[in-house]
Design a protein around this motif. Structure first.
Motif, PDB file in Angstrom:
ATOM      1  N   PHE A  91       0.741  -1.107   0.000  1.00  0.00           N
ATOM      2  CA  PHE A  91       0.056   0.051  -0.019  1.00  0.00           C
ATOM      3  C   PHE A  91       1.084   1.299  -0.071  1.00  0.00           C
ATOM      4  O   PHE A  91       1.586   1.473   0.847  1.00  0.00           O
ATOM      5  CB  PHE A  91      -0.771  -0.086   1.339  1.00  0.00           C
ATOM      6  N   ASP A  92       1.077   2.033  -1.105  1.00  0.00           N
ATOM      7  CA  ASP A  92       2.058   2.939  -1.411  1.00  0.00           C
ATOM      8  C   ASP A  92       3.394   2.214  -1.216  1.00  0.00           C
ATOM      9  O   ASP A  92       3.548   1.039  -1.782  1.00  0.00           O
ATOM     10  CB  ASP A  92       1.925   4.063  -0.384  1.00  0.00           C
ATOM     11  N   ASP A  93       4.387   2.826  -0.684  1.00  0.00           N
ATOM     12  CA  ASP A  93       5.625   1.730  -0.120  1.00  0.00           C
ATOM     13  C   ASP A  93       5.718   1.281   1.011  1.00  0.00           C
ATOM     14  O   ASP A  93       6.827   1.147   1.749  1.00  0.00           O
ATOM     15  CB  ASP A  93       6.594   3.039  -0.624  1.00  0.00           C
ATOM     16  N   VAL A  94       4.513   1.050   1.477  1.00  0.00           N
ATOM     17  CA  VAL A  94       4.590   0.595   3.135  1.00  0.00           C
ATOM     18  C   VAL A  94       4.066  -0.992   2.860  1.00  0.00           C
ATOM     19  O   VAL A  94       2.921  -1.233   2.342  1.00  0.00           O
ATOM     20  CB  VAL A  94       3.722   1.521   4.082  1.00  0.00           C
ATOM     21  N   GLY A  95       4.612  -1.915   3.533  1.00  0.00           N
ATOM     22  CA  GLY A  95       3.992  -3.230   3.692  1.00  0.00           C
ATOM     23  C   GLY A  95       4.905  -4.127   4.788  1.00  0.00           C
ATOM     24  O   GLY A  95       5.493  -3.482   5.701  1.00  0.00           O
ATOM     25  N   LEU A  96       4.818  -5.378   4.719  1.00  0.00           N
ATOM     26  CA  LEU A  96       5.389  -6.170   5.600  1.00  0.00           C
ATOM     27  C   LEU A  96       6.473  -6.962   4.793  1.00  0.00           C
ATOM     28  O   LEU A  96       6.392  -7.659   3.668  1.00  0.00           O
ATOM     29  CB  LEU A  96       4.451  -7.303   6.243  1.00  0.00           C
TER      30      LEU A  96
END
Length: 210
Positions: free
Chosen positions: A13-18
Motif C-alpha cells: 500500500f504505497d511503499d509500506v508493507g511487511l
C-alpha cells in the motif's frame, strides 16, 4: 546491523508493507516459562506508516490515580476493540500475518490493537505486565510493532532477581512476548534525558487481555 529486507508477503500500500515473518523470527527463552520473539525491520516503509498513524489516529490523553493523586499518563493513547476498523490497511495485514504465524501456538487470534504515541523522551510507561483479564492467570501473547525513533524496552523478572534485559526497538521492529511473560516478567519504556524523536507502539492482544 539489521538483516537485509526480504520481499513483502503482501501487495504494498504505497511503499509500506511487511517483510517475511516465518523464518526471520528469533526466539529468546527467558525463565519460568516466558519467552520473547524478535523480528527487526518487519515493517517496510515504517517511517511512512509512522507519519500516517500520527496524522489519522484520534490520539487522546488520560489521567490516572497514582499514590493518592491524579496524574497525566505520560503518552497519548488510542484503543481499537475487536469490532473497530484499524486506522491503516497495513495494521490489518500485520494482524493477519501474526494470526497466521502464531495462531496454532496461541490457540486463538489477536483481537484488539492498542496504540501509544511517545512524543519525546519524557513520555514513558512504568514497569508492568499486561495482567488485566485472562493474562493474570493464563499464558498469552502480546505482539508489539515499534515505529518511529528507537526506544529501549526493558524486561525483568517479577519479584526481582536475575538480569534486566534491554532491547532497542524502532523503525518497524516487532517483539512478541509469550508464554508466562506477562505474569512472571515485567516490561517498561523508561524516560530518557537524551534528545529523542517520537515513537508509536502498536500492541496486538487476544480477547480479554489488557
Amino acid at each position: 546491523m539489521r538483516p537485509a529486507l526480504q520481499a513483502s508477503l503482501f501487495d504494498g500500500f504505497d511503499d509500506v508493507g511487511l517483510n517475511d515473518l516465518g523464518g526471520s523470527v528469533r526466539r529468546v527463552t527467558l525463565t519460568r516459562g516466558a519467552w520473547v520473539d524478535l523480528r527487526p525491520g518487519w515493517v517496510r516503509g515504517a517511517d511512512e506508516l509512522f507519519e500516517r498513524l500520527r496524522e489519522v489516529v484520534p490520539w487522546y490523553a488520560e489521567k490516572r490515580e497514582m499514590y493518592e493523586r491524579v496524574v497525566d499518563v505520560p503518552r497519548l493513547l488510542c484503543f481499537y476493540d475487536e469490532n473497530a476498523a484499524l486506522p491503516d490497511p497495513v495494521l490489518g495485514q500485520a494482524k493477519a500475518a501474526l494470526d497466521a504465524h502464531y495462531g496454532e501456538e496461541l490457540g486463538e487470534a489477536f483481537r484488539t490493537a492498542g496504540l501509544c504515541l511517545y512524543r519525546d523522551g519524557r513520555d514513558s510507561v512504568a514497569w508492568h505486565g499486561d495482567r488485566i483479564g485472562r493474562s493474570r492467570t493464563e499464558d498469552t501473547m502480546v505482539a508489539i510493532i515499534s515505529l518511529g525513533e528507537p526506544r529501549s524496552l526493558m524486561l525483568r523478572q517479577r519479584g526481582g532477581g536475575g538480569e534486566t534485559i534491554r532491547q532497542t526497538l524502532g523503525h518497524g521492529d516487532l517483539i512478541v512476548m509469550g508464554g508466562s511473560c506477562q505474569r512472571t516478567w515485567e516490561h517498561c519504556i523508561p524516560k530518557t534525558a537524551r534528545p529523542v524523536g517520537p515513537r508509536i507502539s502498536v500492541q496486538f492482544r487476544p480477547f480479554g487481555v489488557r
